[in-house]
Scaffold this motif. Sequence first.
Motif, PDB file in Angstrom:
ATOM      1  N   MET A 187       0.763  -1.084   0.308  1.00 64.58           N
ATOM      2  CA  MET A 187       0.129  -0.349  -0.217  1.00 64.58           C
ATOM      3  C   MET A 187       1.268   1.162  -0.235  1.00 64.58           C
ATOM      4  O   MET A 187       0.543   2.375  -0.394  1.00 64.58           O
ATOM      5  CB  MET A 187      -0.817  -0.023   1.509  1.00 64.58           C
ATOM      6  CG  MET A 187      -1.651  -1.118   0.986  1.00 64.58           C
ATOM      7  SD  MET A 187      -2.829  -1.181  -0.250  1.00 64.58           S
ATOM      8  CE  MET A 187      -4.005   0.510  -0.340  1.00 64.58           C
ATOM      9  N   THR A 188       2.079   1.133   0.264  1.00 63.99           N
ATOM     10  CA  THR A 188       3.043   2.471   0.570  1.00 63.99           C
ATOM     11  C   THR A 188       4.068   2.400  -0.972  1.00 63.99           C
ATOM     12  O   THR A 188       3.665   3.334  -1.045  1.00 63.99           O
ATOM     13  CB  THR A 188       3.912   1.825   1.805  1.00 63.99           C
ATOM     14  OG1 THR A 188       3.533   1.632   3.231  1.00 63.99           O
ATOM     15  CG2 THR A 188       5.125   3.275   1.821  1.00 63.99           C
ATOM     16  N   ALA A 189       3.979   1.844  -1.503  1.00 63.42           N
ATOM     17  CA  ALA A 189       4.196   1.304  -2.302  1.00 63.42           C
ATOM     18  C   ALA A 189       3.296   2.077  -3.690  1.00 63.42           C
ATOM     19  O   ALA A 189       3.224   2.994  -4.895  1.00 63.42           O
ATOM     20  CB  ALA A 189       4.694   0.047  -3.205  1.00 63.42           C
ATOM     21  N   ALA A 190       1.978   1.757  -3.637  1.00 64.26           N
ATOM     22  CA  ALA A 190       1.039   1.689  -4.307  1.00 64.26           C
ATOM     23  C   ALA A 190       0.874   3.818  -3.972  1.00 64.26           C
ATOM     24  O   ALA A 190       0.301   4.079  -5.158  1.00 64.26           O
ATOM     25  CB  ALA A 190      -0.539   1.550  -4.258  1.00 64.26           C
ATOM     26  N   TRP A 191       1.032   3.593  -3.071  1.00 69.55           N
ATOM     27  CA  TRP A 191       0.214   5.245  -2.726  1.00 69.55           C
ATOM     28  C   TRP A 191       1.040   6.314  -3.041  1.00 69.55           C
ATOM     29  O   TRP A 191       1.417   7.497  -4.000  1.00 69.55           O
ATOM     30  CB  TRP A 191       0.899   5.613  -1.366  1.00 69.55           C
ATOM     31  CG  TRP A 191      -0.326   6.867  -0.645  1.00 69.55           C
ATOM     32  CD1 TRP A 191       1.486   8.055  -0.642  1.00 69.55           C
ATOM     33  CD2 TRP A 191      -1.109   7.359  -0.811  1.00 69.55           C
ATOM     34  NE1 TRP A 191       0.427   9.020  -0.021  1.00 69.55           N
ATOM     35  CE2 TRP A 191      -0.329   8.974  -0.873  1.00 69.55           C
ATOM     36  CE3 TRP A 191      -2.441   7.216  -1.462  1.00 69.55           C
ATOM     37  CZ2 TRP A 191      -1.590  10.141  -0.814  1.00 69.55           C
ATOM     38  CZ3 TRP A 191      -3.781   8.229  -1.588  1.00 69.55           C
ATOM     39  CH2 TRP A 191      -2.776   9.527  -1.271  1.00 69.55           C
ATOM     40  N   ARG A 192       2.608   5.880  -3.521  1.00 71.30           N
ATOM     41  CA  ARG A 192       3.998   6.918  -4.372  1.00 71.30           C
ATOM     42  C   ARG A 192       3.618   6.156  -5.134  1.00 71.30           C
ATOM     43  O   ARG A 192       4.353   7.782  -6.275  1.00 71.30           O
ATOM     44  CB  ARG A 192       5.243   5.690  -3.999  1.00 71.30           C
ATOM     45  CG  ARG A 192       5.775   6.888  -2.216  1.00 71.30           C
ATOM     46  CD  ARG A 192       7.732   5.714  -1.587  1.00 71.30           C
ATOM     47  NE  ARG A 192       7.244   5.090  -1.117  1.00 71.30           N
ATOM     48  CZ  ARG A 192       7.304   3.220  -1.219  1.00 71.30           C
ATOM     49  NH1 ARG A 192       8.492   3.472  -2.360  1.00 71.30           N
ATOM     50  NH2 ARG A 192       7.835   2.495  -0.572  1.00 71.30           N
ATOM     51  N   ARG A 193       3.590   5.545  -6.161  1.00 67.22           N
ATOM     52  CA  ARG A 193       2.904   5.949  -7.540  1.00 67.22           C
ATOM     53  C   ARG A 193       1.764   5.959  -7.709  1.00 67.22           C
ATOM     54  O   ARG A 193       1.060   5.553  -9.106  1.00 67.22           O
ATOM     55  CB  ARG A 193       3.603   4.180  -7.934  1.00 67.22           C
ATOM     56  CG  ARG A 193       5.057   3.718  -7.614  1.00 67.22           C
ATOM     57  CD  ARG A 193       5.866   4.669  -8.560  1.00 67.22           C
ATOM     58  NE  ARG A 193       6.764   4.257  -8.233  1.00 67.22           N
ATOM     59  CZ  ARG A 193       8.241   4.074  -9.386  1.00 67.22           C
ATOM     60  NH1 ARG A 193       7.850   5.041 -10.119  1.00 67.22           N
ATOM     61  NH2 ARG A 193       9.445   3.844  -9.338  1.00 67.22           N
ATOM     62  N   ARG A 194       1.327   6.308  -7.107  1.00 66.83           N
ATOM     63  CA  ARG A 194      -0.501   6.651  -7.334  1.00 66.83           C
ATOM     64  C   ARG A 194      -0.101   7.733  -8.741  1.00 66.83           C
ATOM     65  O   ARG A 194      -1.831   7.329  -9.331  1.00 66.83           O
ATOM     66  CB  ARG A 194      -0.726   7.677  -5.829  1.00 66.83           C
ATOM     67  CG  ARG A 194      -0.125   9.273  -5.838  1.00 66.83           C
ATOM     68  CD  ARG A 194      -1.024   9.525  -4.012  1.00 66.83           C
ATOM     69  NE  ARG A 194      -0.419  10.953  -4.247  1.00 66.83           N
ATOM     70  CZ  ARG A 194       0.692  10.882  -3.511  1.00 66.83           C
ATOM     71  NH1 ARG A 194       0.865   9.940  -2.938  1.00 66.83           N
ATOM     72  NH2 ARG A 194       1.004  12.382  -3.287  1.00 66.83           N
ATOM     73  N   TYR A 195       0.154   8.581  -8.628  1.00 71.74           N
ATOM     74  CA  TYR A 195      -0.535   8.914 -10.083  1.00 71.74           C
ATOM     75  C   TYR A 195       0.130   8.178 -11.572  1.00 71.74           C
ATOM     76  O   TYR A 195      -0.430   8.474 -12.362  1.00 71.74           O
ATOM     77  CB  TYR A 195       1.102  10.492 -10.565  1.00 71.74           C
ATOM     78  CG  TYR A 195       0.574  11.694  -9.173  1.00 71.74           C
ATOM     79  CD1 TYR A 195      -1.241  12.024  -8.967  1.00 71.74           C
ATOM     80  CD2 TYR A 195       1.085  11.757  -8.463  1.00 71.74           C
ATOM     81  CE1 TYR A 195      -1.000  12.867  -7.874  1.00 71.74           C
ATOM     82  CE2 TYR A 195       0.932  13.118  -7.295  1.00 71.74           C
ATOM     83  CZ  TYR A 195      -0.160  13.149  -7.412  1.00 71.74           C
ATOM     84  OH  TYR A 195      -0.481  14.528  -6.002  1.00 71.74           O
ATOM     85  N   ALA A 196       1.395   7.736 -11.677  1.00 72.41           N
ATOM     86  CA  ALA A 196       1.603   6.217 -12.108  1.00 72.41           C
ATOM     87  C   ALA A 196       0.350   5.459 -12.446  1.00 72.41           C
ATOM     88  O   ALA A 196      -0.251   5.068 -13.740  1.00 72.41           O
ATOM     89  CB  ALA A 196       2.671   5.811 -12.285  1.00 72.41           C
ATOM     90  N   ILE A 197      -0.664   5.455 -11.639  1.00 73.63           N
ATOM     91  CA  ILE A 197      -1.786   4.661 -11.182  1.00 73.63           C
ATOM     92  C   ILE A 197      -3.237   5.393 -11.678  1.00 73.63           C
ATOM     93  O   ILE A 197      -3.577   4.581 -13.038  1.00 73.63           O
ATOM     94  CB  ILE A 197      -1.975   3.661  -9.965  1.00 73.63           C
ATOM     95  CG1 ILE A 197      -0.185   3.103 -10.002  1.00 73.63           C
ATOM     96  CG2 ILE A 197      -2.822   2.929 -10.061  1.00 73.63           C
ATOM     97  CD1 ILE A 197      -0.007   2.619  -8.388  1.00 73.63           C
TER      98      ILE A 197
END
Length: 61
Positions: A12-22
């Motif tokens: 979840m932390t990694a997904a939050w850091r890449r939120r714009y790319a997602i």
Amino acid sequence: MSDLKLRLLIIMTAAWRRRYAIVIPMLIMPIIAYAIGAMTPPKYRSHTSMLIQETAKMNPS
């Protein structure tokens, strides 16, 4: 903390850091798909040719 909770926290932390790319592709791709769909012709023409061989001449050579 159990191992599973720790792994989920890391994911979840990694997904939050890449939120714009997602999120950005999910917002832009439908707009692009609609634009391409609007530019294509609405009607298509196609034809089919069938080769029917005589039963007495089944050998094509």
